[in-house]
Design a protein around this motif. Structure first.
Motif, PDB file in Angstrom:
ATOM      1  N   ALA A  15       0.915  -1.139  -0.226  1.00  0.00           N
ATOM      2  CA  ALA A  15       0.036  -0.098  -0.017  1.00  0.00           C
ATOM      3  C   ALA A  15       0.810   1.094   0.030  1.00  0.00           C
ATOM      4  O   ALA A  15       0.804   2.200  -0.690  1.00  0.00           O
ATOM      5  CB  ALA A  15      -1.015  -0.007   1.209  1.00  0.00           C
ATOM      6  N   ARG A  16       1.843   1.204   0.811  1.00  0.00           N
ATOM      7  CA  ARG A  16       2.936   2.250   0.811  1.00  0.00           C
ATOM      8  C   ARG A  16       3.467   2.777  -0.387  1.00  0.00           C
ATOM      9  O   ARG A  16       3.668   3.837  -1.161  1.00  0.00           O
ATOM     10  CB  ARG A  16       4.125   2.298   1.941  1.00  0.00           C
ATOM     11  N   ASP A  17       4.025   1.506  -1.280  1.00  0.00           N
ATOM     12  CA  ASP A  17       4.578   1.606  -2.605  1.00  0.00           C
ATOM     13  C   ASP A  17       3.418   2.353  -3.549  1.00  0.00           C
ATOM     14  O   ASP A  17       3.684   3.075  -4.344  1.00  0.00           O
ATOM     15  CB  ASP A  17       4.570   0.176  -3.105  1.00  0.00           C
ATOM     16  N   ASN A  18       2.150   2.017  -3.229  1.00  0.00           N
ATOM     17  CA  ASN A  18       0.994   2.627  -4.382  1.00  0.00           C
ATOM     18  C   ASN A  18       0.947   4.049  -3.977  1.00  0.00           C
ATOM     19  O   ASN A  18       0.685   4.902  -4.786  1.00  0.00           O
ATOM     20  CB  ASN A  18      -0.346   1.807  -3.866  1.00  0.00           C
ATOM     21  N   ASP A  19       1.207   4.556  -2.742  1.00  0.00           N
ATOM     22  CA  ASP A  19       1.118   5.804  -2.270  1.00  0.00           C
ATOM     23  C   ASP A  19       2.280   6.520  -2.792  1.00  0.00           C
ATOM     24  O   ASP A  19       2.004   7.885  -3.365  1.00  0.00           O
ATOM     25  CB  ASP A  19       1.291   6.031  -0.821  1.00  0.00           C
ATOM     26  N   ARG A  20       3.375   6.062  -3.291  1.00  0.00           N
ATOM     27  CA  ARG A  20       4.521   6.694  -3.898  1.00  0.00           C
ATOM     28  C   ARG A  20       4.103   6.977  -5.207  1.00  0.00           C
ATOM     29  O   ARG A  20       4.354   8.108  -5.672  1.00  0.00           O
ATOM     30  CB  ARG A  20       5.681   5.929  -3.569  1.00  0.00           C
ATOM     31  N   PHE A  21       3.401   6.041  -5.981  1.00  0.00           N
ATOM     32  CA  PHE A  21       3.056   6.093  -7.259  1.00  0.00           C
ATOM     33  C   PHE A  21       1.946   7.160  -7.534  1.00  0.00           C
ATOM     34  O   PHE A  21       1.952   7.925  -8.181  1.00  0.00           O
ATOM     35  CB  PHE A  21       2.564   4.936  -7.801  1.00  0.00           C
ATOM     36  N   VAL A  22       1.150   7.260  -6.463  1.00  0.00           N
ATOM     37  CA  VAL A  22      -0.014   8.118  -6.458  1.00  0.00           C
ATOM     38  C   VAL A  22       0.488   9.635  -6.472  1.00  0.00           C
ATOM     39  O   VAL A  22       0.098  10.465  -7.296  1.00  0.00           O
ATOM     40  CB  VAL A  22      -0.957   8.053  -5.262  1.00  0.00           C
ATOM     41  N   GLU A  23       1.458   9.755  -5.648  1.00  0.00           N
ATOM     42  CA  GLU A  23       2.134  11.163  -5.471  1.00  0.00           C
ATOM     43  C   GLU A  23       2.819  11.637  -6.822  1.00  0.00           C
ATOM     44  O   GLU A  23       2.587  12.647  -7.175  1.00  0.00           O
ATOM     45  CB  GLU A  23       3.172  10.994  -4.426  1.00  0.00           C
ATOM     46  N   ALA A  51       2.222  10.393  -9.832  1.00  0.00           N
ATOM     47  CA  ALA A  51       1.256  10.318 -10.857  1.00  0.00           C
ATOM     48  C   ALA A  51       0.585  11.859 -10.929  1.00  0.00           C
ATOM     49  O   ALA A  51       0.481  12.627 -11.902  1.00  0.00           O
ATOM     50  CB  ALA A  51       0.151   9.366 -10.782  1.00  0.00           C
ATOM     51  N   ARG A  52       0.325  12.205  -9.524  1.00  0.00           N
ATOM     52  CA  ARG A  52      -0.488  13.566  -9.459  1.00  0.00           C
ATOM     53  C   ARG A  52       0.505  14.656  -9.919  1.00  0.00           C
ATOM     54  O   ARG A  52       0.135  15.783 -10.410  1.00  0.00           O
ATOM     55  CB  ARG A  52      -0.911  13.616  -8.168  1.00  0.00           C
ATOM     56  N   GLN A  53       1.789  14.528  -9.396  1.00  0.00           N
ATOM     57  CA  GLN A  53       2.692  15.607 -10.024  1.00  0.00           C
ATOM     58  C   GLN A  53       2.845  15.424 -11.546  1.00  0.00           C
ATOM     59  O   GLN A  53       3.058  16.533 -11.962  1.00  0.00           O
ATOM     60  CB  GLN A  53       4.169  14.992  -9.513  1.00  0.00           C
ATOM     61  N   GLU A 104      -4.039  11.067 -13.567  1.00  0.00           N
ATOM     62  CA  GLU A 104      -4.909  11.260 -12.374  1.00  0.00           C
ATOM     63  C   GLU A 104      -5.943  10.028 -11.978  1.00  0.00           C
ATOM     64  O   GLU A 104      -6.154   9.590 -11.124  1.00  0.00           O
ATOM     65  CB  GLU A 104      -5.650  12.695 -12.989  1.00  0.00           C
ATOM     66  N   SER A 105      -6.592   9.568 -13.259  1.00  0.00           N
ATOM     67  CA  SER A 105      -7.341   8.196 -13.151  1.00  0.00           C
ATOM     68  C   SER A 105      -6.620   7.378 -12.412  1.00  0.00           C
ATOM     69  O   SER A 105      -7.117   6.486 -11.475  1.00  0.00           O
ATOM     70  CB  SER A 105      -7.830   8.038 -14.343  1.00  0.00           C
ATOM     71  N   ALA A 106      -5.263   6.979 -12.741  1.00  0.00           N
ATOM     72  CA  ALA A 106      -4.579   5.926 -12.091  1.00  0.00           C
ATOM     73  C   ALA A 106      -4.427   6.232 -10.731  1.00  0.00           C
ATOM     74  O   ALA A 106      -4.382   5.420  -9.583  1.00  0.00           O
ATOM     75  CB  ALA A 106      -3.197   5.707 -12.740  1.00  0.00           C
ATOM     76  N   LEU A 115      -5.601   4.015  -7.614  1.00  0.00           N
ATOM     77  CA  LEU A 115      -4.569   3.236  -6.452  1.00  0.00           C
ATOM     78  C   LEU A 115      -4.805   3.931  -5.093  1.00  0.00           C
ATOM     79  O   LEU A 115      -4.513   3.364  -3.982  1.00  0.00           O
ATOM     80  CB  LEU A 115      -3.082   3.613  -6.844  1.00  0.00           C
ATOM     81  N   ASP A 116      -5.082   5.258  -5.067  1.00  0.00           N
ATOM     82  CA  ASP A 116      -5.353   5.910  -4.064  1.00  0.00           C
ATOM     83  C   ASP A 116      -6.652   5.046  -2.950  1.00  0.00           C
ATOM     84  O   ASP A 116      -6.563   4.847  -1.883  1.00  0.00           O
ATOM     85  CB  ASP A 116      -5.821   7.287  -3.999  1.00  0.00           C
ATOM     86  N   PHE A 117      -7.665   4.863  -3.598  1.00  0.00           N
ATOM     87  CA  PHE A 117      -8.824   4.262  -2.930  1.00  0.00           C
ATOM     88  C   PHE A 117      -8.416   2.835  -2.643  1.00  0.00           C
ATOM     89  O   PHE A 117      -8.529   2.301  -1.488  1.00  0.00           O
ATOM     90  CB  PHE A 117      -9.767   4.256  -4.145  1.00  0.00           C
TER      91      PHE A 117
END
Length: 250
Positions: A180-188, A190-192, A208-210, A214-216
């Motif tokens: 889950a933490r790895d996903n959080d890094r990708f979310v950050e 991706a939004r950047q 943004e869709s990805a 992943l955030d959810f």
């Protein structure tokens, strides 16, 4: 024969099925074999993209030739605990290895995990793993380092100061949290990227869709992992406590 070894003709049918992108279950249905048999056959012989029927058949014959004398001696000298069938245990270890490989683990790492999970203690030393898997100690060391990096195995020293490698329930919880933490890094990131590529552009919308997806998933994964650990561990502790300490008014 459905219960016997795969024939060379069956292996050719497996290769044809893979070439046609058929799922393992469909190939198995056509052969009247269990899906696990086809899955294990393919994963042990190069995977779906590299499987060749002739090479797989020769490799199986070589393995059978090497294993035959050792198997008969091992069955006599190393009895299985709890009356287990040694051949059934070996087949199950191969199946579990295949499933772990399908989940993304390299073959040696999957073999180590399967070996640890099928021991009653859930722990072995490096020398015990090397002996059971018939591989070199450096291979075990490399596999353990990889699994530790994924937080699937932990180590501790026993009373003889030997390092033991252990699998237990909490390791899966830790692995889920790390995922889950790895996903959080990708979310950050991706939004950047969405900001860099410009709001409203197709590329930004894709990122943004990805990120939203992943955030959810990460939030749900962490919540489910924490709830499962609390419920399952509490239930186990309560059951153990009720068994160990009967009520005083009876």
């Amino acid at each position: 024969m459905p219960g016997g070894r795969l024939t060379q003709q069956e292996r050719q049918q497996i290769a044809l099925g893979l070439a046609d992108s058929l799922p393992y279950a469909e190939i198995a249905r056509r052969l009247e074999r269990p899906t696990s048999t086809v899955t294990r056959e393919v994963m042990r012989n190069g995977g779906p993209t590299a499987y060749r029927a002739d090479l797989a058949h020769r490799a199986t014959e070589r393995r059978a030739h090497r294993r035959r004398p050792a198997s008969s001696r091992g069955a006599e000298s190393v009895p299985q605990p709890h009356g287990r069938d040694a051949e059934a245990v070996r087949e199950y270890e191969e199946l579990l290895t295949t499933v772990l490989m399908q989940s993304g683990l390299p073959k040696m790492m999957a073999r180590v995990m399967a070996c640890l999970y099928t021991t009653d203690a859930g722990s072995l030393t490096a020398s015990e793993l090397a002996q059971r898997l018939q591989v070199s100690p450096p291979s075990i060391s490399k596999a353990i380092a990889f699994l530790e990096g994924l937080e699937l195995v932990r180590r501790e020293r026993d009373e003889r100061r030997r390092e033991r490698y252990i699998v237990d329930n909490d390791l899966w919880y830790q692995s889920m949290i790390r995922s889950a933490r790895d996903n959080d890094r990708f979310v950050e990131v991706a939004r950047q990227g969405a900001g860099v590529l410009g709001s409203g552009t197709p590329a930004a919308a894709r990122l943004e869709s990805a990120a939203r997806f992943l955030d959810f998933v990460s939030e749900s994964l962490i919540r489910a992992a924490e709830q499962a650990r609390e419920v399952l561990y509490t239930k186990a502790e309560t059951t153990s406590g009720d068994t160990a300490e009967p009520h005083s008014d009876r």
